[in-house]
Design a protein around this motif. Structure first.
Motif, PDB file in Angstrom:
ATOM      1  N   ASP A 193     -26.021   9.546  25.374  1.00 57.61           N
ATOM      2  CA  ASP A 193     -26.405  10.538  27.008  1.00 57.61           C
ATOM      3  C   ASP A 193     -25.515  10.677  27.943  1.00 57.61           C
ATOM      4  O   ASP A 193     -25.794  10.801  28.645  1.00 57.61           O
ATOM      5  CB  ASP A 193     -27.726  10.300  27.171  1.00 57.61           C
ATOM      6  N   SER A 227     -32.490   9.588  22.225  1.00 61.20           N
ATOM      7  CA  SER A 227     -32.956  11.692  22.793  1.00 61.20           C
ATOM      8  C   SER A 227     -32.512  12.494  22.081  1.00 61.20           C
ATOM      9  O   SER A 227     -32.253  13.003  21.304  1.00 61.20           O
ATOM     10  CB  SER A 227     -31.413  10.554  23.981  1.00 61.20           C
ATOM     11  N   ASP A 228     -33.664  13.481  23.344  1.00 58.39           N
ATOM     12  CA  ASP A 228     -33.395  14.621  22.477  1.00 58.39           C
ATOM     13  C   ASP A 228     -32.567  15.682  23.445  1.00 58.39           C
ATOM     14  O   ASP A 228     -32.114  16.804  23.627  1.00 58.39           O
ATOM     15  CB  ASP A 228     -34.676  16.147  23.212  1.00 58.39           C
ATOM     16  N   ASP A 229     -31.414  14.742  24.653  1.00 56.13           N
ATOM     17  CA  ASP A 229     -30.401  15.552  25.189  1.00 56.13           C
ATOM     18  C   ASP A 229     -29.237  14.884  24.755  1.00 56.13           C
ATOM     19  O   ASP A 229     -28.121  15.766  25.259  1.00 56.13           O
ATOM     20  CB  ASP A 229     -29.938  15.116  26.693  1.00 56.13           C
ATOM     21  N   VAL A 278     -23.360  15.636  25.146  1.00 58.29           N
ATOM     22  CA  VAL A 278     -24.582  15.610  25.529  1.00 58.29           C
ATOM     23  C   VAL A 278     -23.770  17.596  25.838  1.00 58.29           C
ATOM     24  O   VAL A 278     -22.792  18.084  26.049  1.00 58.29           O
ATOM     25  CB  VAL A 278     -24.649  15.312  26.831  1.00 58.29           C
ATOM     26  N   ALA A 317     -25.515  19.360  31.166  1.00 63.23           N
ATOM     27  CA  ALA A 317     -25.408  18.167  31.860  1.00 63.23           C
ATOM     28  C   ALA A 317     -24.774  17.838  31.936  1.00 63.23           C
ATOM     29  O   ALA A 317     -24.839  16.602  33.676  1.00 63.23           O
ATOM     30  CB  ALA A 317     -25.386  16.742  30.497  1.00 63.23           C
TER      31      ALA A 317
END
Length: 355
Positions: A289, A194-196, A345, A349
């Motif tokens: 995430d 994940s990039d988040d 995160v 978010a």
């Protein structure tokens, strides 16, 4: 500047694992994998074989989370969850000794500022001791529960949480060889796809002979240096002296008794509540995430504590409908209506999840 610190156990599951509940990639116990070229699944599964290991060792933990250094000892014992002590454990230097005679025999000694805090487990009985406050607490644990560790986390606890966070959103490397505290180990790197998430990678070093996690290293996304690391600097296998797991409060100590043996009997209702235990935390999202939302009542009690309120004002900044703290690995969002959200995160978010 890097700080040496102990990561509170309440935060470690989010920071180290990146998730609270996730399937395990290797769920079958395996024998230690010495002398072979094991797969990553073999190495991760071998951790289960170390649950009965007996050993004594010295732990070192470092963190560079971007928090200012705060003194501990001014807000109550960290064994009791004092606000300033919890944050002090994140930022101030500490050393610890760990003695393990089995799953239900452990002694954890945390030394700081000429004082000592001990957690001694023998079966279902747990004693905590704070030499500075001269306070002892006797806990009776429910079956199968883990003992507290003075607000800290051990390599085994951190590794198990990281393994539990492995999902299809995780890239798992092939093992490489490293040496930790004089022992040969297999090192496996977990990288979120994940990039988040704020987590860049988690490296687990597992003893080749016993399967015992020796070191856990977490880097933040886009960084090379560890944001968090806990590991042994010395480790000797063998049964510790049995007397280490017996504890008698010193004369004149303030002793509190708490029976938690029936805590496991509370079951959540259809509305997500546990009878006698209040509202349970909820988790949204998946994998790295994931976002945890804590009960409203916990936040209200914190803001009524003057010490905690002052620290929150110092460490957090105003955001939409609340205040927030973002470290290199973890964000916490306190909403104006009393909720607390946390996750590996960005704050944005958490704000979005709270709406």
């Amino acid at each position: 500047m890097k700080k040496s610190a102990w990561l509170p156990a309440a935060i470690a599951p989010v920071v180290v694992a990146g998730a609270i509940a996730a399937p395990v990639i290797a769920n079958a116990a395996a024998d230690p994998v010495a002398g072979t070229d094991p797969s990553a699944a073999d190495v991760l599964a071998s951790i289960a074989a170390s649950r009965d290991a007996q050993y004594s060792g010295t732990l070192s933990q470092t963190s560079d989370l971007g928090l200012p250094e705060l003194p501990s000892g001014s807000g109550g014992s960290s064994l009791e969850g004092g606000a300033s002590d919890v944050l002090g454990l994140l930022t101030a230097p500490h050393t610890a000794r760990l003695y393990v005679g089995g799953e239900d025999e452990q002694r954890f000694q945390l030394t700081q500022q000429l004082a000592e805090q001990d957690v001694v487990r023998n079966g279902s009985d747990v004693w905590t001791w704070d030499s500075e406050e001269r306070k002892a607490v006797h806990l009776t644990l429910p079956a199968g529960s883990d003992a507290p560790t003075a607000g800290a986390t051990t390599p085994a606890q951190a590794a198990e949480r990281a393994v539990a966070a492995i999902t299809p959103s995780t890239r798992v490397s092939e093992p490489t060889t490293v040496r930790v505290a004089g022992h040969d180990a297999w090192q496996v790197t977990l990288t979120p796809r994940s990039d988040d998430t704020l987590v860049g990678s988690v490296r687990l070093a597992v003893d080749q002979q016993t399967g015992l996690p020796l070191r856990v290293t977490v880097t933040a996304a886009g960084q090379d240096d560890p944001a968090f690391q806990v590991g042994f600097t010395s480790l000797d296998y063998g049964a510790p002296d049995a007397r280490l797991f017996d504890f008698t409060p010193p004369a004149g100590a303030d002793v509190t008794t708490k029976d938690l043996s029936d805590a496991g009997q509370h079951r959540p209702s259809q509305h997500g509540q546990s009878q006698g235990a209040g509202v349970r935390p909820t988790v949204t999202g998946s994998g790295w995430d994931s976002i945890v939302e804590l009960p409203t009542g916990d936040s209200a009690r914190t803001t009524r504590d003057p010490d905690a309120s002052a620290l929150l004002d110092q460490l957090t900044k105003p955001v939409d409908s609340g205040r927030a703290l973002q470290t290199s690995l973890l964000s916490v969002y306190l909403t104006d209506d009393g909720r607390v959200l946390a996750g590996a995160v960005p704050v944005s978010a958490l704000v979005a999840a709270a709406k």
